[in-house]
Design a protein around this motif. Sequence first.
Motif, PDB file in Angstrom:
ATOM      1  N   ASP A  14      -6.498  10.597  -0.797  1.00 24.62           N
ATOM      2  CA  ASP A  14      -7.223   9.389  -1.184  1.00 24.62           C
ATOM      3  C   ASP A  14      -7.510   9.320  -2.678  1.00 24.62           C
ATOM      4  O   ASP A  14      -7.734  10.329  -3.344  1.00 24.62           O
ATOM      5  N   PHE A  15      -7.517   8.069  -3.168  1.00 23.34           N
ATOM      6  CA  PHE A  15      -7.637   7.829  -4.607  1.00 23.34           C
ATOM      7  C   PHE A  15      -8.514   6.615  -4.873  1.00 23.34           C
ATOM      8  O   PHE A  15      -8.529   5.656  -4.111  1.00 23.34           O
ATOM      9  N   ASN A  77       1.918  10.376  -3.452  1.00 25.57           N
ATOM     10  CA  ASN A  77       1.066   9.504  -2.644  1.00 25.57           C
ATOM     11  C   ASN A  77       0.301   8.537  -3.532  1.00 25.57           C
ATOM     12  O   ASN A  77       0.082   7.380  -3.174  1.00 25.57           O
ATOM     13  N   GLY A  78      -0.106   9.019  -4.702  1.00 22.32           N
ATOM     14  CA  GLY A  78      -0.851   8.178  -5.625  1.00 22.32           C
ATOM     15  C   GLY A  78      -0.057   6.991  -6.122  1.00 22.32           C
ATOM     16  O   GLY A  78      -0.602   5.886  -6.256  1.00 22.32           O
ATOM     17  N   ILE A  79       1.244   7.172  -6.370  1.00 24.06           N
ATOM     18  CA  ILE A  79       2.008   6.045  -6.897  1.00 24.06           C
ATOM     19  C   ILE A  79       2.273   5.000  -5.816  1.00 24.06           C
ATOM     20  O   ILE A  79       2.369   3.807  -6.099  1.00 24.06           O
ATOM     21  N   ARG A  80       2.326   5.433  -4.534  1.00 23.16           N
ATOM     22  CA  ARG A  80       2.414   4.438  -3.464  1.00 23.16           C
ATOM     23  C   ARG A  80       1.107   3.652  -3.366  1.00 23.16           C
ATOM     24  O   ARG A  80       1.111   2.439  -3.178  1.00 23.16           O
ATOM     25  N   CYS A  81      -0.025   4.356  -3.517  1.00 27.09           N
ATOM     26  CA  CYS A  81      -1.319   3.671  -3.526  1.00 27.09           C
ATOM     27  C   CYS A  81      -1.406   2.697  -4.704  1.00 27.09           C
ATOM     28  O   CYS A  81      -1.925   1.576  -4.563  1.00 27.09           O
ATOM     29  N   MET A  82      -0.895   3.110  -5.855  1.00 28.65           N
ATOM     30  CA  MET A  82      -0.931   2.223  -7.014  1.00 28.65           C
ATOM     31  C   MET A  82      -0.066   0.988  -6.784  1.00 28.65           C
ATOM     32  O   MET A  82      -0.450  -0.125  -7.158  1.00 28.65           O
ATOM     33  N   ALA A  83       1.109   1.172  -6.170  1.00 30.98           N
ATOM     34  CA  ALA A  83       1.973   0.021  -5.883  1.00 30.98           C
ATOM     35  C   ALA A  83       1.261  -0.971  -4.965  1.00 30.98           C
ATOM     36  O   ALA A  83       1.307  -2.194  -5.184  1.00 30.98           O
ATOM     37  N   ALA A 270       0.757   3.235   2.328  1.00 35.06           N
ATOM     38  CA  ALA A 270      -0.470   3.355   1.540  1.00 35.06           C
ATOM     39  C   ALA A 270      -1.404   2.267   2.039  1.00 35.06           C
ATOM     40  O   ALA A 270      -0.983   1.128   2.257  1.00 35.06           O
ATOM     41  N   GLU A 271      -2.662   2.612   2.239  1.00 36.75           N
ATOM     42  CA  GLU A 271      -3.601   1.677   2.847  1.00 36.75           C
ATOM     43  C   GLU A 271      -4.883   1.552   2.027  1.00 36.75           C
ATOM     44  O   GLU A 271      -5.400   2.532   1.502  1.00 36.75           O
TER      45      GLU A 271
END
Length: 279
Positions: A14-15, A77-83, A270-271
């Motif tokens: 999580d971010f 995982n962070g870059i999917r969350c950013m996208a 990513a959610e």
Amino acid sequence: MAIEFTKYHGLGNDFILIDNRASTEPKLTPDQAIAWCDRHFGIGADGVIFALPGQDGTDYTMRIFNSDGSEPEMCGNGIRCMARFLADLETAETGKFQEKYRIQTLAGIITPKFESNGQITVDMGEPRLLASEIPTTLTGEKVIDQPLEVAGKSWNVTCVSMGNPHCITFVDDVAAIELEKIGPLFEHHPVFPQRTNTEFIEVVRSDYLKMRVWERGAGITLACGTGACASLVAGVLNEKCDRRATIELPGGCLDIEWAADGRIYMTGDAEKVFSGSRS
């Protein structure tokens, strides 16, 4: 002054995402990021991600502060969350979003793309295998299935960089690993001058691996995208898995492929969790 944020997760990794497009400098300091990431006194997260303006023709720039205040080169995982965060921002502003982004990171340009089913595929680039690129002082041009002494035990390790350092070891049972004890000893081992992420891998089938991870700067996390990519590469190099496989992490599964073009492709979700503001 309150700063708005939105929290996202990728397989439980999580971010806190911050819209930083109006400035080239992060809105938080590393010390503030530590406070925000605290799960008892702050918002709680594995890291803070800043969406900054693009550089050299890219759409955006990503910077990350880990929960310990350190700054990693990249985060899968962070870059999917950013996208997902960028798509939500653009949709709120214009009613539509780009299906593909070129994002500048400290590991180079990374390209996430939205699939028709809502999953996000990220072109993670080519793995780096030279010991000097990891970096590690272990002997040899490449570190593949080499012994490493940790906590009085010899582990056979393979080292891979996905723009950030990874040390992978294959075990019979990932659930039996005392990750909270052994993880820090790998991370801070003197053969890794910039510390390292460490992945413990159990081969279930040639197309299915189980993984637990100790992340540099964050400790035990439920998932690590770059770690999953590095682990597939290590599996192929050690003839333990196919070039495409499902990687099962405590937070869920990722599809990883080391394609014929030499690049690594990671697919996962990513959610959004919630939005808020904090001073």
